[in-house]
Scaffold this active site. Structure first.
Site, PDB file in Angstrom:
ATOM      1  N   PRO A   9     -11.853  -7.926   6.981  1.00 33.15           N
ATOM      2  CA  PRO A   9     -13.023  -8.089   6.125  1.00 33.15           C
ATOM      3  C   PRO A   9     -12.689  -8.376   4.667  1.00 33.15           C
ATOM      4  CG  PRO A   9     -13.201  -6.067   7.400  1.00 33.15           C
ATOM      5  CD  PRO A   9     -11.853  -6.642   7.668  1.00 33.15           C
ATOM      6  N   ASN A  10     -13.443  -9.300   4.128  1.00 36.93           N
ATOM      7  CA  ASN A  10     -13.446  -9.655   2.709  1.00 36.93           C
ATOM      8  C   ASN A  10     -12.222 -10.421   2.223  1.00 36.93           C
ATOM      9  OD1 ASN A  10     -16.033  -8.455   2.156  1.00 36.93           O
ATOM     10  ND2 ASN A  10     -15.005  -6.482   2.383  1.00 36.93           N
ATOM     11  N   ARG A  17     -13.507 -11.787  -5.402  1.00 34.26           N
ATOM     12  CA  ARG A  17     -13.748 -10.342  -5.539  1.00 34.26           C
ATOM     13  C   ARG A  17     -12.585  -9.629  -6.223  1.00 34.26           C
ATOM     14  NH1 ARG A  17     -11.254  -7.457  -0.555  1.00 34.26           N
ATOM     15  NH2 ARG A  17     -12.376  -5.612  -1.230  1.00 34.26           N
ATOM     16  N   TYR A  22      -6.887  -8.075  -6.541  1.00 39.19           N
ATOM     17  CA  TYR A  22      -6.408  -9.045  -5.556  1.00 39.19           C
ATOM     18  C   TYR A  22      -5.939 -10.369  -6.135  1.00 39.19           C
ATOM     19  CZ  TYR A  22      -8.599  -5.707  -2.431  1.00 39.19           C
ATOM     20  OH  TYR A  22      -8.946  -4.554  -1.768  1.00 39.19           O
ATOM     21  N   ASN A  73      -3.580  -7.651   8.309  1.00 40.24           N
ATOM     22  CA  ASN A  73      -4.186  -6.967   7.171  1.00 40.24           C
ATOM     23  C   ASN A  73      -5.604  -6.633   7.624  1.00 40.24           C
ATOM     24  OD1 ASN A  73      -5.521  -6.150   4.878  1.00 40.24           O
ATOM     25  ND2 ASN A  73      -4.597  -7.700   3.552  1.00 40.24           N
ATOM     26  N   ALA A  76     -10.568  -3.016   5.162  1.00 38.19           N
ATOM     27  CA  ALA A  76     -11.115  -1.657   5.216  1.00 38.19           C
ATOM     28  C   ALA A  76     -11.021  -1.044   6.614  1.00 38.19           C
ATOM     29  CB  ALA A  76     -12.563  -1.661   4.741  1.00 38.19           C
ATOM     30  N   HIS A  79      -8.525   1.958   7.652  1.00 42.41           N
ATOM     31  CA  HIS A  79      -8.712   3.385   7.431  1.00 42.41           C
ATOM     32  C   HIS A  79      -9.502   4.094   8.517  1.00 42.41           C
ATOM     33  CE1 HIS A  79      -7.150   1.944   3.708  1.00 42.41           C
ATOM     34  NE2 HIS A  79      -8.218   1.188   3.532  1.00 42.41           N
ATOM     35  N   ASP A  86      -6.166   0.690  18.904  1.00 38.31           N
ATOM     36  CA  ASP A  86      -5.973   0.648  20.355  1.00 38.31           C
ATOM     37  C   ASP A  86      -5.616  -0.755  20.835  1.00 38.31           C
ATOM     38  OD1 ASP A  86      -6.424   3.360  20.712  1.00 38.31           O
ATOM     39  OD2 ASP A  86      -8.521   3.110  21.325  1.00 38.31           O
ATOM     40  N   GLU A  97       1.828  -4.281   9.409  1.00 33.22           N
ATOM     41  CA  GLU A  97       0.607  -4.201   8.617  1.00 33.22           C
ATOM     42  C   GLU A  97       0.933  -4.571   7.171  1.00 33.22           C
ATOM     43  OE1 GLU A  97      -2.256  -0.909   9.308  1.00 33.22           O
ATOM     44  OE2 GLU A  97      -1.842  -0.442   7.204  1.00 33.22           O
ATOM     45  N   HIS A  99      -0.805  -5.214   3.155  1.00 38.01           N
ATOM     46  CA  HIS A  99      -1.910  -5.086   2.200  1.00 38.01           C
ATOM     47  C   HIS A  99      -1.486  -5.711   0.887  1.00 38.01           C
ATOM     48  CE1 HIS A  99      -4.179  -2.494   4.828  1.00 38.01           C
ATOM     49  NE2 HIS A  99      -3.038  -1.891   5.107  1.00 38.01           N
ATOM     50  N   SER A 101      -2.747  -5.144  -2.125  1.00 39.92           N
ATOM     51  CA  SER A 101      -2.660  -4.116  -3.164  1.00 39.92           C
ATOM     52  C   SER A 101      -1.895  -2.907  -2.623  1.00 39.92           C
ATOM     53  CB  SER A 101      -4.064  -3.681  -3.605  1.00 39.92           C
ATOM     54  OG  SER A 101      -4.717  -2.993  -2.561  1.00 39.92           O
ATOM     55  N   ARG A 106      -4.667   3.562  -4.997  1.00 41.38           N
ATOM     56  CA  ARG A 106      -6.107   3.338  -5.076  1.00 41.38           C
ATOM     57  C   ARG A 106      -6.864   4.586  -4.644  1.00 41.38           C
ATOM     58  NH1 ARG A 106      -7.655  -2.159  -2.633  1.00 41.38           N
ATOM     59  NH2 ARG A 106      -9.503  -1.752  -3.892  1.00 41.38           N
ATOM     60  N   ARG A 110      -8.243   5.282   0.928  1.00 44.12           N
ATOM     61  CA  ARG A 110      -7.378   4.153   1.302  1.00 44.12           C
ATOM     62  C   ARG A 110      -5.960   4.599   1.645  1.00 44.12           C
ATOM     63  NH1 ARG A 110     -10.204  -0.562   0.003  1.00 44.12           N
ATOM     64  NH2 ARG A 110     -11.712  -0.302  -1.678  1.00 44.12           N
TER      65      ARG A 110
END
Length: 142
Positions: A9-10, A17, A22, A73, A76, A79, A86, A97, A99, A101, A106, A110
């Site tokens: 997402p995002n 944003r 970012y 990535n 959100a 978390h 799964d 994984e 990220h 940032s 943060r 997070r």
């Protein structure tokens, strides 16, 4: 070697944003960067982004027969998405994984990653470079 790079997402709003977190570069710029770096390592990449949890799960499951590894990535979903966790666990592919940032600098919520528990490792805080590092790691461990 074929690697699925899955973004949650995002991420499609990169450059729009929270530029202080970012950066100014767009999602298209991120995908171009990933493809350029993958080519240097003789890795074929498939970049995918969705704001929808089920589509991310479908992509992870698609990787089962079509990829050698996953870089993800989850945004959100990192978390709290036990469903994505799964899915990663079920395909049994080396997964890293990433990220952009440093999630540990943060907000407190997070700091926990449910998805990292089924990944080979996690890279955070290096912006676009994190994806390059993940590609290099995938090349070394597969």
């Amino acid at each position: 070697m074929r690697v699925y790079v899955i973004n949650g997402p995002n991420l499609n709003f990169l450059g729009i944003r929270e530029k202080d977190v970012y950066g100014e570069n767009s999602y298209e710029a991120l995908c171009n960067y990933i493809e350029k770096e993958a080519k240097k390592l003789n890795i074929e990449v498939e970049c995918f982004q969705s704001n929808i949890e089920g589509e991310i799960i479908n992509c992870v499951q698609d990787a089962y027969q079509n990829a050698d590894a996953i870089i993800i990535n989850p945004g959100a979903y990192t978390h709290y998405s036990y469903a994505i966790m799964d899915a990663i666990k079920s395909v049994n592919l080396k997964t890293i994984e990433v990220h952009l940032s440093n999630i540990y600098k943060r907000e407190e919520f997070r700091h926990k990653s449910v998805t990292a528990t089924v990944c080979v490792g996690q890279i955070s805080g290096f912006g676009f470079l994190g994806y390059k590092l993940a590609l290099e790691a995938v090349a070394m461990i597969n």
